[in-house]
Design a protein around this motif. Sequence first.
Motif, PDB file in Angstrom:
ATOM      1  N   MET A   1     -19.696   5.901 -14.434  1.00  0.00           N
ATOM      2  CA  MET A   1     -18.267   6.017 -14.134  1.00  0.00           C
ATOM      3  C   MET A   1     -18.078   6.285 -12.637  1.00  0.00           C
ATOM      4  N   ASP A   2     -17.118   5.570 -12.045  1.00  0.00           N
ATOM      5  CA  ASP A   2     -16.871   5.678 -10.607  1.00  0.00           C
ATOM      6  C   ASP A   2     -15.967   6.873 -10.303  1.00  0.00           C
ATOM      7  N   PHE A   3     -16.521   7.816  -9.561  1.00  0.00           N
ATOM      8  CA  PHE A   3     -15.740   8.993  -9.181  1.00  0.00           C
ATOM      9  C   PHE A   3     -15.407   8.967  -7.685  1.00  0.00           C
ATOM     10  N   SER A   4     -15.498   7.790  -7.045  1.00  0.00           N
ATOM     11  CA  SER A   4     -15.196   7.708  -5.617  1.00  0.00           C
ATOM     12  C   SER A   4     -13.741   8.066  -5.339  1.00  0.00           C
ATOM     13  N   TRP A   5     -12.881   7.849  -6.339  1.00  0.00           N
ATOM     14  CA  TRP A   5     -11.466   8.189  -6.140  1.00  0.00           C
ATOM     15  C   TRP A   5     -11.287   9.688  -5.938  1.00  0.00           C
ATOM     16  N   ARG A   6     -12.140  10.480  -6.600  1.00  0.00           N
ATOM     17  CA  ARG A   6     -12.055  11.930  -6.420  1.00  0.00           C
ATOM     18  C   ARG A   6     -12.459  12.319  -4.993  1.00  0.00           C
ATOM     19  N   ARG A   7     -13.488  11.672  -4.488  1.00  0.00           N
ATOM     20  CA  ARG A   7     -13.897  11.957  -3.111  1.00  0.00           C
ATOM     21  C   ARG A   7     -12.792  11.552  -2.134  1.00  0.00           C
ATOM     22  N   ASN A   8     -12.218  10.365  -2.359  1.00  0.00           N
ATOM     23  CA  ASN A   8     -11.102   9.939  -1.515  1.00  0.00           C
ATOM     24  C   ASN A   8      -9.964  10.946  -1.559  1.00  0.00           C
ATOM     25  N   LEU A   9      -9.685  11.434  -2.754  1.00  0.00           N
ATOM     26  CA  LEU A   9      -8.584  12.379  -2.921  1.00  0.00           C
ATOM     27  C   LEU A   9      -8.829  13.644  -2.104  1.00  0.00           C
ATOM     28  N   ILE A  10     -10.040  14.179  -2.183  1.00  0.00           N
ATOM     29  CA  ILE A  10     -10.375  15.399  -1.447  1.00  0.00           C
ATOM     30  C   ILE A  10     -10.339  15.156   0.062  1.00  0.00           C
ATOM     31  N   VAL A  11     -10.971  14.046   0.472  1.00  0.00           N
ATOM     32  CA  VAL A  11     -11.064  13.744   1.903  1.00  0.00           C
ATOM     33  C   VAL A  11      -9.684  13.480   2.500  1.00  0.00           C
ATOM     34  N   LEU A  12      -8.876  12.691   1.802  1.00  0.00           N
ATOM     35  CA  LEU A  12      -7.556  12.364   2.328  1.00  0.00           C
ATOM     36  C   LEU A  12      -6.606  13.559   2.248  1.00  0.00           C
ATOM     37  N   TRP A  13      -6.821  14.428   1.265  1.00  0.00           N
ATOM     38  CA  TRP A  13      -6.020  15.662   1.231  1.00  0.00           C
ATOM     39  C   TRP A  13      -6.273  16.446   2.515  1.00  0.00           C
ATOM     40  N   VAL A  14      -7.536  16.565   2.889  1.00  0.00           N
ATOM     41  CA  VAL A  14      -7.872  17.292   4.119  1.00  0.00           C
ATOM     42  C   VAL A  14      -7.270  16.587   5.334  1.00  0.00           C
TER      43      VAL A  14
ATOM     44  N   ALA B   1      -0.186   5.823   4.654  1.00  0.00           N
ATOM     45  CA  ALA B   1      -1.385   5.028   4.379  1.00  0.00           C
ATOM     46  C   ALA B   1      -2.338   5.782   3.449  1.00  0.00           C
ATOM     47  N   SER B   2      -2.437   7.087   3.621  1.00  0.00           N
ATOM     48  CA  SER B   2      -3.284   7.896   2.739  1.00  0.00           C
ATOM     49  C   SER B   2      -2.775   7.857   1.307  1.00  0.00           C
ATOM     50  N   ILE B   3      -1.450   8.025   1.149  1.00  0.00           N
ATOM     51  CA  ILE B   3      -0.868   7.999  -0.192  1.00  0.00           C
ATOM     52  C   ILE B   3      -1.062   6.633  -0.829  1.00  0.00           C
ATOM     53  N   ALA B   4      -0.860   5.567  -0.043  1.00  0.00           N
ATOM     54  CA  ALA B   4      -1.039   4.218  -0.574  1.00  0.00           C
ATOM     55  C   ALA B   4      -2.484   3.971  -0.976  1.00  0.00           C
ATOM     56  N   LEU B   5      -3.436   4.455  -0.178  1.00  0.00           N
ATOM     57  CA  LEU B   5      -4.847   4.265  -0.513  1.00  0.00           C
ATOM     58  C   LEU B   5      -5.202   4.997  -1.799  1.00  0.00           C
ATOM     59  N   VAL B   6      -4.728   6.215  -1.938  1.00  0.00           N
ATOM     60  CA  VAL B   6      -4.982   6.966  -3.169  1.00  0.00           C
ATOM     61  C   VAL B   6      -4.352   6.263  -4.362  1.00  0.00           C
ATOM     62  N   ALA B   7      -3.123   5.764  -4.195  1.00  0.00           N
ATOM     63  CA  ALA B   7      -2.415   5.120  -5.304  1.00  0.00           C
ATOM     64  C   ALA B   7      -3.098   3.837  -5.761  1.00  0.00           C
ATOM     65  N   THR B   8      -3.710   3.110  -4.822  1.00  0.00           N
ATOM     66  CA  THR B   8      -4.318   1.817  -5.168  1.00  0.00           C
ATOM     67  C   THR B   8      -5.803   1.912  -5.488  1.00  0.00           C
ATOM     68  N   ASN B   9      -6.429   3.046  -5.237  1.00  0.00           N
ATOM     69  CA  ASN B   9      -7.863   3.185  -5.496  1.00  0.00           C
ATOM     70  C   ASN B   9      -8.174   4.284  -6.503  1.00  0.00           C
ATOM     71  N   THR B  10      -7.172   4.665  -7.279  1.00  0.00           N
ATOM     72  CA  THR B  10      -7.327   5.686  -8.311  1.00  0.00           C
ATOM     73  C   THR B  10      -7.079   5.060  -9.672  1.00  0.00           C
TER      74      THR B  10
ATOM     75  N   MET C   1     -15.634   8.915   6.042  1.00  0.00           N
ATOM     76  CA  MET C   1     -15.754   9.460   4.690  1.00  0.00           C
ATOM     77  C   MET C   1     -14.864   8.779   3.650  1.00  0.00           C
ATOM     78  N   VAL C   2     -13.865   8.005   4.074  1.00  0.00           N
ATOM     79  CA  VAL C   2     -12.972   7.343   3.114  1.00  0.00           C
ATOM     80  C   VAL C   2     -13.582   6.023   2.670  1.00  0.00           C
ATOM     81  N   LYS C   3     -13.513   5.769   1.364  1.00  0.00           N
ATOM     82  CA  LYS C   3     -14.024   4.515   0.803  1.00  0.00           C
ATOM     83  C   LYS C   3     -12.881   3.779   0.120  1.00  0.00           C
ATOM     84  N   GLU C   4     -12.600   2.574   0.610  1.00  0.00           N
ATOM     85  CA  GLU C   4     -11.551   1.747   0.013  1.00  0.00           C
ATOM     86  C   GLU C   4     -12.176   0.517  -0.629  1.00  0.00           C
ATOM     87  N   THR C   5     -11.852   0.314  -1.896  1.00  0.00           N
ATOM     88  CA  THR C   5     -12.457  -0.798  -2.634  1.00  0.00           C
ATOM     89  C   THR C   5     -11.449  -1.866  -3.048  1.00  0.00           C
ATOM     90  N   ASN C   6     -10.244  -1.465  -3.403  1.00  0.00           N
ATOM     91  CA  ASN C   6      -9.254  -2.429  -3.900  1.00  0.00           C
ATOM     92  C   ASN C   6      -8.473  -3.028  -2.733  1.00  0.00           C
TER      93      ASN C   6
END
Length: 410
Positions: free
Chosen positions: A1-14, A118-127, A184-189
């Motif tokens: 299971m891909d948990f990269s979205w969780r890492r993105n969430l933490i990193v982009l929150w910071v 851009a952070s919100i959009a990345l989280v919305a499209t990669n979660t 640290m941010v990973k965008e896939t979609n």
Amino acid sequence: MDFSWRRNLIVLWVGVFFCSTAYSIAIPFLPIFLHTSLGVTENLEAWSGISFGITFLASALISPYWGSLADKYGRKPMLIRSGFSLAVLYFVTYFITDPYSFLVLRIFQGLLAGFVPASIALVATNTPEKHVGYALGVMATAGATGGIIGPLVGGVVSHMWGNREAFLFSGVVVLVAALIATFMVKETNINRSGVRSHVRDDLRSAIANKPLMSILGLSLIVTMSVMLLEPLLTVYVLQLGASQKDASLSAGIIFAAVGIATVIAAPRWGKLGTRVGYSKILFIGLIGGAIGNLLQFFFTSLYGFGILRFVYGLFFAAVYPSINAMIVKVTDPEFRGRAFSLNQSSTQIATMLGPVIGGVMGGLIPIRIVFIINGIALLATAILIRYRKPDEAVQGVKQQKTSEAQLATK
């Protein structure tokens, strides 16, 4: 299971936390910086309001263009572009010596901004879909927390080292956010073969959703109410007797008092809203905010004013969680990210207009009268909410969608 979205969430929150902190660092001492460092001696309130709000005007005009580029080339490049550009602009601000050059830099800060959307959009499209609502909710707390910490940090930094040095500090903070996004941010979609998004189509969809439009209008009114006072509070702190040397620190503490109250009360209002309905919680928050503003007319001591602002924050903390919950209720999951983006656009317009109107009003009438006007506006909004019953509108939308789905299966 891909948990990269969780890492993105933490990193982009910071990252969003750092950017929001950096931006709000200048809030407590902006009028003092204009006066003591840039030589503004007349119409200080108007200068403060315009220099604060002009950034949002520039950002509102350019953001559709950056959004279309993000859809075409990805959100991560927009994070990198915005982060490093803003860091450079903060560093350049250190060398500015006249108010007109400062206004030009503020305009460029708006034109080159975009880290938060851009952070919100990345989280919305990669979660994953089932986690999108949770992730967007978490991201919303990043900006709020940065807005809480920033004025307090700004007050301390400007008090200890100086106003100019505070801009250097902001540049370093944004630079850290940019480096975080880069490495640290990973965008896939990403669909690079797709066309740019059409803002007009999104607006048509939103306009067709009357409950959503009502909530966006409410969000605009509420944010304008908050931002109306942003450029005036530091000036008012001086009028209440704070020395010019300590005004930045005092204003930073008062700004932070509302934010701390929000952190304390908002989760509790959110829990209560799930049981009794968010329109009721919203009504309480608006009434509390209205009374808090009206009472500020009578508090003329610095300590009493600070305590009242804290109590006001405890009640007003109910407003934004209720608005966000209603947005989730009245939108389909596939439109939810755009709905929050439209809400952000609404608040950005209000953030642009509020300080300008507040600055002009502060130059024409006593600041204490502005509190009265603000309180009456919130009271009128609360009464409107009471009779419009947003919960019923939300429920009606859901029932209609359920009926349509049932008919489609027959």
